[in-house]
Structures are given as structure tokens and as C-alpha cells.
Design an enzyme around this catalytic site. Sequence first.
Site, PDB file in Angstrom:
ATOM      1  N   LYS A 155     134.618  42.739   1.373  1.00 50.22           N
ATOM      2  CA  LYS A 155     135.631  43.651   0.842  1.00 50.22           C
ATOM      3  C   LYS A 155     136.717  43.922   1.873  1.00 50.22           C
ATOM      4  CE  LYS A 155     132.389  46.323  -1.269  1.00 50.22           C
ATOM      5  NZ  LYS A 155     131.861  47.636  -1.115  1.00 50.22           N
TER       6      LYS A 155
ATOM      7  N   ARG B 294     122.335  36.758   1.022  1.00 48.95           N
ATOM      8  CA  ARG B 294     123.591  37.030   0.339  1.00 48.95           C
ATOM      9  C   ARG B 294     124.203  35.726  -0.135  1.00 48.95           C
ATOM     10  NH1 ARG B 294     127.108  40.225   2.772  1.00 48.95           N
ATOM     11  NH2 ARG B 294     128.992  39.072   2.330  1.00 48.95           N
TER      12      ARG B 294
ATOM     13  N   GLU C 285     129.423  50.527  -2.196  1.00 50.48           N
ATOM     14  CA  GLU C 285     130.297  51.499  -1.556  1.00 50.48           C
ATOM     15  C   GLU C 285     131.656  51.368  -2.238  1.00 50.48           C
ATOM     16  OE1 GLU C 285     130.874  51.047   2.667  1.00 50.48           O
ATOM     17  OE2 GLU C 285     132.262  52.741   2.693  1.00 50.48           O
TER      18      GLU C 285
HETATM   19  P1  ATP Z   1     131.262  43.746   1.634  1.00 52.52           P
HETATM   20  O1  ATP Z   1     130.857  43.223   2.984  1.00 52.52           O
HETATM   21  O2  ATP Z   1     131.898  42.746   0.772  1.00 52.52           O
HETATM   22  O3  ATP Z   1     132.017  45.020   1.697  1.00 52.52           O
HETATM   23  P2  ATP Z   1     128.978  45.252   1.256  1.00 52.52           P
HETATM   24  O4  ATP Z   1     127.586  44.790   1.443  1.00 52.52           O
HETATM   25  O5  ATP Z   1     129.544  46.086   2.335  1.00 52.52           O
HETATM   26  O6  ATP Z   1     129.896  44.029   0.950  1.00 52.52           O
HETATM   27  P3  ATP Z   1     128.348  47.141  -0.721  1.00 52.52           P
HETATM   28  O7  ATP Z   1     129.252  47.832  -1.643  1.00 52.52           O
HETATM   29  O8  ATP Z   1     127.682  47.941   0.333  1.00 52.52           O
HETATM   30  O9  ATP Z   1     129.198  46.007  -0.067  1.00 52.52           O
HETATM   31  O10 ATP Z   1     127.302  46.259  -1.497  1.00 52.52           O
HETATM   32  C1  ATP Z   1     126.600  46.667  -2.637  1.00 52.52           C
HETATM   33  C2  ATP Z   1     125.413  45.755  -2.798  1.00 52.52           C
HETATM   34  O11 ATP Z   1     125.844  44.415  -2.995  1.00 52.52           O
HETATM   35  C3  ATP Z   1     124.529  45.780  -1.571  1.00 52.52           C
HETATM   36  O12 ATP Z   1     123.184  45.897  -1.980  1.00 52.52           O
HETATM   37  C4  ATP Z   1     124.795  44.462  -0.918  1.00 52.52           C
HETATM   38  O13 ATP Z   1     123.670  44.007  -0.236  1.00 52.52           O
HETATM   39  C5  ATP Z   1     125.163  43.566  -2.112  1.00 52.52           C
HETATM   40  N1  ATP Z   1     126.026  42.470  -1.678  1.00 52.52           N
HETATM   41  C6  ATP Z   1     127.185  42.554  -1.004  1.00 52.52           C
HETATM   42  N2  ATP Z   1     127.683  41.334  -0.739  1.00 52.52           N
HETATM   43  C7  ATP Z   1     126.820  40.436  -1.264  1.00 52.52           C
HETATM   44  C8  ATP Z   1     126.771  39.003  -1.322  1.00 52.52           C
HETATM   45  N3  ATP Z   1     127.715  38.238  -0.776  1.00 52.52           N
HETATM   46  N4  ATP Z   1     125.723  38.432  -1.960  1.00 52.52           N
HETATM   47  C9  ATP Z   1     124.775  39.186  -2.529  1.00 52.52           C
HETATM   48  N5  ATP Z   1     124.756  40.528  -2.511  1.00 52.52           N
HETATM   49  C10 ATP Z   1     125.767  41.159  -1.882  1.00 52.52           C
HETATM   50 MG    MG Z   2     128.693  47.751   3.088  1.00 55.64          MG
END
Ligand code: ATP
Ligand code: MG
Length: 559
Positions: free
Chosen positions: A275, A265, A39
Site C-alpha cells: 500500500k 503472501r 489497516e
Molecule cells: P501492505 O504492505 O500492502 O500495506 P499490509 O499487510 O500492511 O499490506 P494490511 O491492511 O495490514 O496490509 O493487511 C490486511 C491483511 O491482508 C493482513 O492479514 C495481511 O497479512 C494480508 N495481506 C497483505 N498483503 C498481502 C499479500 N500480498 N498476500 C496475502 N495477504 C496479504
Molecule cells: Mg500493515
Amino acid sequence: MSVAEKVEQEAGRDFIRDIVAADLQAGRHAGVVTRFPPEPNGYLHIGHAKSICLNFGIAEEFGGRCHLRFDDTNPTKEEQEYIDAIQNDVAWLGFSWGKHLYYASDYFERLYEWAELLIRDGKAYVDDQSPEEMRIARGTLTEPGKNSPFRGRTVEENLDLFRRMRAGEFENGARVLRAKIDMASGNINLRDPVLYRILHAHHPRTGTNWKIYPSYDYAHGQSDAIEGITHSICTLEFEDHRPLYDWCIENLPVPSRPRQYEFARLNLTYTVLSKRVLNGLVKGGHVSGWDDPRMPTIAGIRRRGVPAAALRDFVKRIGVAKANSLVDLGVLEFSIREVLNKTALRRMAVLKPLKVVIENYEGPGEELEAINHPDDPAAGTRQIKFGREIYIEQDDFMENPPKKFFRLSPGTEVRLRYAYFVTCKSVIKDAAGNVTELRCTYDPATRGGNAPDGRKVKATIHWVSAEHSVPAEVRLYNPLFTKPEPDVANFAAELNPNSLEVLNGARLEPALIADNSPEAVQFERQGYFTRDKDSAPGKPVFNRTVGLRDTFAKEVAKG
Ligand code: ATP
Ligand code: MG
């Protein structure tokens, strides 16, 4: 991690790769297609690096392809700056999406048509309850939810209201479109989840065309299906959403049948990977920006001087598992040292200088030969300037040394790296009693670092020429947080006040300035350092990428 998982990991395999291999072998797919779906609401962090290496890595290893897809379904938080930064970071990590760059917003029209189809099939309805009423009616883990009073609307009424939602007739939050599944389901995600919400906002790509936006759950699986994704790999928190993912796929005329798989994760000690929190650090002015070298963002890690190869090595080392765990920050530092030890050229720099005058040294000075890399003869040698006045590290001198201190102290002899043996004769202090200068003598017969009479010294220290060295600012970094598992809700209180230490008076050997290189170098005996983008002509700034030894683990042990 179980023994089986450990064995798999050492073989470069994990349960997801096993699934992909089995699917291909059984002919369930002609080829593997994965995607990385960020995102664009912030910069990528090292957790995303794990996901990127997994998705792009699998595509490479199995001869498939990996798409980069922006999950841009929430325009209030998304910006073009983030879209650009994310592309830059994925490419820097060493992966290519080729022509497969997509946006969920590319599919808004199709997603909308499918939503009308669900309405016509009696599988979706417009709900006028307030968000608060909906929350209460959703029930709890132990209590079933209650049907909405609007659940029985006719298809015509639903279609009419949904079209008017699209046309922008209603305020934000006035109505939503919900799937009609089961308000008593044991899985709360299936209790009539929201598919569309009203949002009057400017979208970075579709502008103000849309007044309604699909939810993540509705957009994601259908986007996967449109792109022909075979394995939709995401983190564990989406496990409970999988039945909804499957429900949408089964109830819509999608062109392919993707499946979702979940992995654990990445969590890192002394680090927050969210984020939302990282955005808080930037907006709150706790760091200098998304690329502050203390940030766990890919941009911050890169600016600090970590090579992409070290991040990839780290991700490989930690493996992919099904159960959440916490990785020690020391593992990341280990990977960085592993890579930089092989590639970084050796240089000399004095971080906290102490002046040394060599009283018996006559003449204008001379050049000595220094090697650029101890394990790589091809890296060659360079000439370094030696003279009557040099700087050594303040820490390499003690006036009243304890027993095991073998470096310089009054009357002792040490080796200056690549130069001569020197002996400390006297100490000069200022009015406050601080040591400001050492007076030494050198032994001309020890040129290059060995004594013809065979006498030994116990220490070799680094130095730079006082006349020829260049002043620099050096930035030392420590973890941003004081606790191994920072409290995300209260992160500001747990920030490490000593995460940045700036040394203004460091002195560098001139070779560090001459080549202007952005590559990390080793400052001998100090660690790996990289030129920062804040450098200006005549005013170099260097970041400490990582120390030479695992001092961090020791600090932690000391408490
Ligand atoms: P954040 O909570 O940091 O905003 P998010 O999951 O909301 O992370 P996205 O942009 O939706 O952020 O994530 C893109 C991809 O990265 C998704 O498939 C998510 O599962 C993966 N991802 C996010 N954080 C991690 C992590 N700590 N370890 C492994 N994969 C991750
Ligand atoms: Mg997300």
C-alpha cells in the site's frame, strides 16, 4: 511448492484448512471464527484478495463466520475514504461479514485497562528514552539488548506517567509504554516491545479522545480474543511476532484463546503489492488514482473489467503455501480469460481502422446475422449492418506481405466475418505514401461467409460498417513496471513508460453502445474489453481487460 502442497491445492485443501478441520474434529472449538483485518491506510490490492478469499472462504466452508475488522491504530495514515473503499471491495469480491463489522478502535478503552493491568503486574513500564536511544539499546540479531534505565520504575510511578500520557501531557515521542519481557531474548520482538506511543492526531472514529495509541502487536491479538477469533491467519512476516502475540494473550485476562497461523503472501511478477508504494504511485501522479486500471488494487482490477469470479479463480489456482514464491502475471490473465471466455458476449470493433470501399456493392446496405456467443446458443444473435463502406483493422492488410500472411493484400481474397468474401483490387495512399483506403470487390454469392463453388479463403477478418459504427476511445494496458521483480525502493525508475496506450479513432459496432452494459465483452480477434466510467454520451471509452492470447509471455520471451 512441494508435491504434498500441490496435491493438497488440487483438492482445494491447504495446510491452514487442514489445521481448522483437525481443530474442529478434535472439538477444540465449537465453530470456526476468522477475521480479515486491513489497516485503512490505502485501497486493497490483489494480495489482500488472497487473504480475503482465505479467511472468508474458510468461514464459509466450515460453517463459521468471518469478521471484517479495521486495524485503525495509526490515525496519521488512516482515512474514511479507505474504510469505505475496503468495505466496497470485500463485498464486490463476493463476501459478507454480516453484522460482524468491527474496529480495533472499538476496543481502545479495554486495551487501555489491560495495559494498566500489565503495569500493576510489573509486566509493563514507561520508558523515557528517545526513539534513537531505544533503537541502539535494542541490540542486534547477534548482540543482546540493554535494559533501559527506566525499566526499574515502581508500579505507582508507571501508572502515574501512563495516565498522564493518556491525558495528553507529553509531546509525541516523549515516552512509550513497553512490555517488560526480556532484553536478551533471541527474538528481537520480545525485547521489551512498545505497547503504546504518544500521538496527538485526529482519528477518523475517535476524534481527539486519545493521545496514545496501541501498537499493532498489542492491539491485534487482544482484538482477536475479544471477538472470539479461533484462527488468526496472517502473512509470514508476522511469524516472529507470534511469541509476542502469545505473551500478551497469556498475560491478560482475555475472554478467549485465539491462535495465529502464517501463510505466504502473494507476490506477482511486474507488480508491486504494498500500500505504501501504491500510495506513492497515486500521490506522485504516476497513475490516475487508486482505481487506475493499471493498478493491482481491487478497485483498479474491477474498473479494468475483471469479474470477481476471475479473482476468486486466480486465488484458488495459486493456493496457500507456507513458503514465499513469485506468481507469474500470466496466471492471473489465464484466470481472467477462463471466466470471460464463458461469459463475455462477442462483438466487432476495429481498433485502428482502415477504410475499405466495396466498389461493386450497390444499394442502401443490408443486415446480416451475427451470433453473440459461439458456445452459448441462449445468448442469441443480433443483426449487423453491412454496406459499401466498411472499416477493417490496419494490421489485417499488408501491401507487400511476407509468405505466411494470409489476410488482405493486393489481389487476395478473405472472408469478412458473418458477411462476404472480398478481394483487394487497389490501394489508395496519401502524399506521404501511407495507405489510406482499399478498393475491393465482393462476391454476392458468398453471403453469410461461404462460397457455393466450394472455394476456400485462408483468413476471416472482422470489420464494422463505416456509416453505422460509432467512434470510441480504447485504452490498452501493459504492466506498470518494466522488471519482473520491481525494486520497491526505486519504483519510480522502473515504471513502464508504455503502460497505457490510448487509441482515439477506434470504431465500434452499434450494439456496444446500445446496451450500455458494464459487463466485459469480447471484441472478436482482439480481446476482452469493458466500458470505462470515463465514458460520456456519444463518447464511449473502453478498457482492454486482457488480450485473447498470452501475448504477454511472448513479449517477455522476446526480451
Ligand atoms: P501492505 O504492505 O500492502 O500495506 P499490509 O499487510 O500492511 O499490506 P494490511 O491492511 O495490514 O496490509 O493487511 C490486511 C491483511 O491482508 C493482513 O492479514 C495481511 O497479512 C494480508 N495481506 C497483505 N498483503 C498481502 C499479500 N500480498 N498476500 C496475502 N495477504 C496479504
Ligand atoms: Mg500493515
